[in-house]
Design a protein around this motif. Structure first.
Motif, PDB file in Angstrom:
ATOM      1  N   UNK A  36      -6.441   5.326  15.683  1.00 54.36           N
ATOM      2  CA  UNK A  36      -5.251   5.070  14.896  1.00 54.36           C
ATOM      3  C   UNK A  36      -5.559   5.099  13.425  1.00 54.36           C
ATOM      4  N   UNK A  37      -4.670   4.561  12.603  1.00 59.96           N
ATOM      5  CA  UNK A  37      -4.939   4.487  11.165  1.00 59.96           C
ATOM      6  C   UNK A  37      -6.229   3.719  10.908  1.00 59.96           C
ATOM      7  N   UNK A  38      -6.899   4.083   9.836  1.00 62.40           N
ATOM      8  CA  UNK A  38      -8.146   3.390   9.501  1.00 62.40           C
ATOM      9  C   UNK A  38      -7.862   1.924   9.225  1.00 62.40           C
ATOM     10  N   UNK A  39      -8.833   1.093   9.537  1.00 56.81           N
ATOM     11  CA  UNK A  39      -8.679  -0.342   9.345  1.00 56.81           C
ATOM     12  C   UNK A  39      -8.514  -0.659   7.854  1.00 56.81           C
ATOM     13  N   UNK A  40      -8.277  -1.936   7.566  1.00 55.65           N
ATOM     14  CA  UNK A  40      -8.154  -2.350   6.167  1.00 55.65           C
ATOM     15  C   UNK A  40      -9.367  -1.867   5.381  1.00 55.65           C
ATOM     16  N   UNK A  56     -12.676   3.392  -8.221  1.00 56.47           N
ATOM     17  CA  UNK A  56     -13.008   4.712  -7.705  1.00 56.47           C
ATOM     18  C   UNK A  56     -13.653   4.551  -6.341  1.00 56.47           C
ATOM     19  N   UNK A  57     -12.891   4.975  -5.319  1.00 54.47           N
ATOM     20  CA  UNK A  57     -13.396   4.840  -3.950  1.00 54.47           C
ATOM     21  C   UNK A  57     -14.216   6.066  -3.579  1.00 54.47           C
ATOM     22  N   UNK A  58     -15.369   5.840  -3.032  1.00 55.04           N
ATOM     23  CA  UNK A  58     -16.218   6.911  -2.529  1.00 55.04           C
ATOM     24  C   UNK A  58     -16.359   6.809  -1.017  1.00 55.04           C
ATOM     25  N   UNK A  59     -16.514   5.612  -0.522  1.00 56.14           N
ATOM     26  CA  UNK A  59     -16.760   5.406   0.905  1.00 56.14           C
ATOM     27  C   UNK A  59     -15.492   5.550   1.738  1.00 56.14           C
ATOM     28  N   UNK A  60     -14.332   5.195   1.203  1.00 56.38           N
ATOM     29  CA  UNK A  60     -13.081   5.230   1.965  1.00 56.38           C
ATOM     30  C   UNK A  60     -12.320   6.520   1.655  1.00 56.38           C
ATOM     31  N   UNK A  61     -13.009   7.641   1.818  1.00 63.83           N
ATOM     32  CA  UNK A  61     -12.416   8.932   1.481  1.00 63.83           C
ATOM     33  C   UNK A  61     -12.666   9.949   2.589  1.00 63.83           C
ATOM     34  N   UNK A 100      -3.818   2.543   2.440  1.00 63.84           N
ATOM     35  CA  UNK A 100      -3.829   1.407   3.369  1.00 63.84           C
ATOM     36  C   UNK A 100      -2.958   1.682   4.590  1.00 63.84           C
ATOM     37  N   UNK A 101      -1.867   2.403   4.416  1.00 61.98           N
ATOM     38  CA  UNK A 101      -0.950   2.657   5.533  1.00 61.98           C
ATOM     39  C   UNK A 101      -1.535   3.618   6.567  1.00 61.98           C
ATOM     40  N   UNK A 102      -2.548   4.391   6.180  1.00 62.94           N
ATOM     41  CA  UNK A 102      -3.128   5.373   7.079  1.00 62.94           C
ATOM     42  C   UNK A 102      -2.650   6.773   6.738  1.00 62.94           C
ATOM     43  N   UNK A 103      -3.541   7.732   6.771  1.00 59.89           N
ATOM     44  CA  UNK A 103      -3.215   9.111   6.413  1.00 59.89           C
ATOM     45  C   UNK A 103      -3.565  10.042   7.560  1.00 59.89           C
ATOM     46  N   UNK A 104      -2.635  10.963   7.859  1.00 57.05           N
ATOM     47  CA  UNK A 104      -2.891  11.962   8.885  1.00 57.05           C
ATOM     48  C   UNK A 104      -3.518  13.207   8.263  1.00 57.05           C
ATOM     49  N   UNK A 105      -3.970  14.090   9.135  1.00 60.62           N
ATOM     50  CA  UNK A 105      -4.712  15.269   8.695  1.00 60.62           C
ATOM     51  C   UNK A 105      -3.919  16.090   7.682  1.00 60.62           C
ATOM     52  N   UNK A 106      -2.664  16.403   7.978  1.00 65.38           N
ATOM     53  CA  UNK A 106      -1.874  17.236   7.074  1.00 65.38           C
ATOM     54  C   UNK A 106      -1.570  16.522   5.761  1.00 65.38           C
ATOM     55  N   UNK A 107      -1.512  15.171   5.782  1.00 60.98           N
ATOM     56  CA  UNK A 107      -1.336  14.432   4.531  1.00 60.98           C
ATOM     57  C   UNK A 107      -2.512  14.692   3.592  1.00 60.98           C
ATOM     58  N   UNK A 108      -3.712  14.659   4.158  1.00 60.33           N
ATOM     59  CA  UNK A 108      -4.918  14.851   3.353  1.00 60.33           C
ATOM     60  C   UNK A 108      -4.992  16.282   2.825  1.00 60.33           C
ATOM     61  N   UNK A 109      -4.633  17.257   3.668  1.00 61.43           N
ATOM     62  CA  UNK A 109      -4.641  18.658   3.230  1.00 61.43           C
ATOM     63  C   UNK A 109      -3.641  18.859   2.094  1.00 61.43           C
ATOM     64  N   UNK A 167      -3.834  14.249  13.663  1.00 62.91           N
ATOM     65  CA  UNK A 167      -4.446  12.949  13.937  1.00 62.91           C
ATOM     66  C   UNK A 167      -4.692  12.175  12.648  1.00 62.91           C
ATOM     67  N   UNK A 168      -4.904  10.859  12.812  1.00 65.36           N
ATOM     68  CA  UNK A 168      -5.237  10.008  11.673  1.00 65.36           C
ATOM     69  C   UNK A 168      -6.662  10.279  11.208  1.00 65.36           C
ATOM     70  N   UNK A 169      -6.847  10.249   9.906  1.00 67.03           N
ATOM     71  CA  UNK A 169      -8.164  10.423   9.315  1.00 67.03           C
ATOM     72  C   UNK A 169      -8.903   9.083   9.234  1.00 67.03           C
ATOM     73  N   UNK A 170     -10.226   9.173   9.270  1.00 70.71           N
ATOM     74  CA  UNK A 170     -11.077   8.003   9.165  1.00 70.71           C
ATOM     75  C   UNK A 170     -12.027   8.174   7.977  1.00 70.71           C
ATOM     76  N   UNK A 171     -12.465   7.071   7.361  1.00 72.29           N
ATOM     77  CA  UNK A 171     -13.412   7.193   6.247  1.00 72.29           C
ATOM     78  C   UNK A 171     -14.655   7.987   6.652  1.00 72.29           C
ATOM     79  N   UNK A 172     -15.061   8.891   5.779  1.00 76.04           N
ATOM     80  CA  UNK A 172     -16.244   9.698   6.052  1.00 76.04           C
ATOM     81  C   UNK A 172     -15.961  11.003   6.765  1.00 76.04           C
ATOM     82  N   UNK A 173     -14.701  11.239   7.204  1.00 74.40           N
ATOM     83  CA  UNK A 173     -14.360  12.512   7.837  1.00 74.40           C
ATOM     84  C   UNK A 173     -14.571  13.659   6.857  1.00 74.40           C
TER      85      UNK A 173
END
Length: 390
Positions: A76-80, A172-177, A194-203, A242-248
């Motif tokens: 699901x969406x990445x945790x806090x 500046x976030x590096x790890x949560x990207x 914080x709400x969670x981002x899906x693949x197409x959101x990131x693209x 799908x939802x993205x996770x930190x480090x993807x």
């Protein structure tokens, strides 16, 4: 004058060419009989021959392309978000009164009560996972939320500062990207919300895709697992978004899907799918169909490498099937059978498949006749003249 028939000479010459010189005749490739016979050479299996029927069709259709949903869909969406090593953070500290550790003293005769806040300059979370706070020392930050870090700083300053309050901000976030590269307008590290981002959101945040959607593949790497899916499928199937996770890591690759048509087809070429997937029937139409004057309808072959689980179902005892390997398989379709036309409408064609249509046997006879006539025409003419004079 005696008339001599040239047919016995012609037929015997053609037979000689076919029997002794057949291998020298021009041809695009092996005929149907040779494709089958050459599967074994010196008692060594080179590839498997599989006749396409309804049972084989059911097996071939089990080779579904990779999907993000089956591989990562349960996430699901990445945790806090938590602070990570390498992130830039800023810390602001308030005190209840002036003249404390972080507040200005009251100036005599002035109407101001002095500043009650101080902002510590941005700093990078160290490899040890800590940040430095004056009078509080090293505070653990990596792997913790900003709220937890704030509580630790307040505890460390209690009794030293005047009723301190603390605000920690990740500048500046590096790890949560998510790292996005390849066929995008602007490759970047995209921070996750914080709400969670899906693949197409990131693209979309990276500027969108530069290449045509039907020619683009999205490769998602998460940990040691990498999956590649056609972007057209991600766009058309919400489950693949799908939802993205930190480090993807997302890599967009332009890779037009094509098959190769060869032999007695209307076009010998590398032909694009122009779709996320096509069937054998569609592929034959794209290749211009079979040539009436030279093709063998019983010799339509599809050549590809099959993964282990498909090859083992097709040929359980084949010596070519190895664990984790690919098996060369040559599928054969007999278009003289009316039912094969229905089968062709559902048999899947995959990227880089080779569709090869063999020549009919009569084609070799015609070539042999042309070669013989070309070579023997001077001698035949001379024989006719000699017979006429005699």
């Amino acid at each position: 004058m005696r008339k001599v028939s040239s047919w016995p000479l012609l037929l015997s010459g053609v037979a000689l060419v076919l029997s002794g010189c057949a291998e020298t005749l021009p041809q695009v490739g092996p005929n149907a009989r040779e494709v089958v016979s050459q599967s074994v050479e010196d008692n060594v299996q080179r590839y498997e021959i599989v006749d396409i029927d309804n049972a084989v069709l059911d097996i071939a259709r089990q080779r579904a392309p990779d999907t993000f949903y089956t591989s990562f869909g349960r996430s699901g969406p990445s945790r806090t978000p938590v602070v990570g090593i390498g992130d830039m953070v800023a810390v602001t500290i308030w005190e209840a009164g002036a003249g404390g550790l972080f507040s200005s003293a009251v100036v005599a005769g002035s109407f101001t009560t002095g500043s009650k806040t101080a902002t510590i300059p941005e700093q990078v979370v160290k490899a040890s996972g800590t940040i430095s706070i004056p009078y509080a020392g090293e505070v653990q930050a990596a792997g913790r939320t900003t709220g937890a870090i704030q509580d630790d700083i307040v505890k460390a300053l209690t009794g030293k500062a005047i009723q301190p309050q603390v605000l920690v901000t990740v500048t500046k976030a590096v790890s949560n990207t998510v790292t996005v590269s390849g066929e995008v307008v602007q490759g970047a590290r995209v921070p996750l919300s914080v709400k969670g981002d899906r693949l197409l959101d990131v693209v979309a945040t990276a500027g969108g895709v530069r290449a045509p959607v039907n020619e683009t593949f999205i490769q998602l790497s998460r940990g040691s697992h990498t999956v590649r899916v056609a972007m057209e499928r991600v766009v058309s199937d919400p489950r693949e978004n799908v939802y993205m996770q930190p480090g993807d890591v997302l890599t967009l690759v332009r890779e037009p899907q094509v098959f190769l048509a060869y032999g007695a087809t209307g076009a010998n070429a590398e032909i694009p799918f122009n779709a996320s997937g096509i069937t054998l029937a569609t592929a034959l139409v794209k290749a211009g169909g079979l040539q009436d004057n030279r093709s063998d309808p019983s010799g339509v072959f599809i050549m590809r490498y099959e993964p282990e689980f498909i090859a083992r179902k097709l040929r359980p005892d084949s010596p070519l099937v190895v664990r984790g390997g690919l098996t060369p398989v040559v599928y054969r379709l007999n278009l003289r059978d009316t039912n094969s036309l229905f089968v062709a409408q559902h048999f899947p064609i995959f990227n880089r498949d080779v569709i090869y249509v063999t020549n009919a046997s009569i084609t070799d006879v015609q070539k042999a006749m042309q070669v013989f006539l070309m070579v023997s025409s001077p001698a035949t003419t001379g024989l006719s003249v000699y017979t006429a004079v005699k």
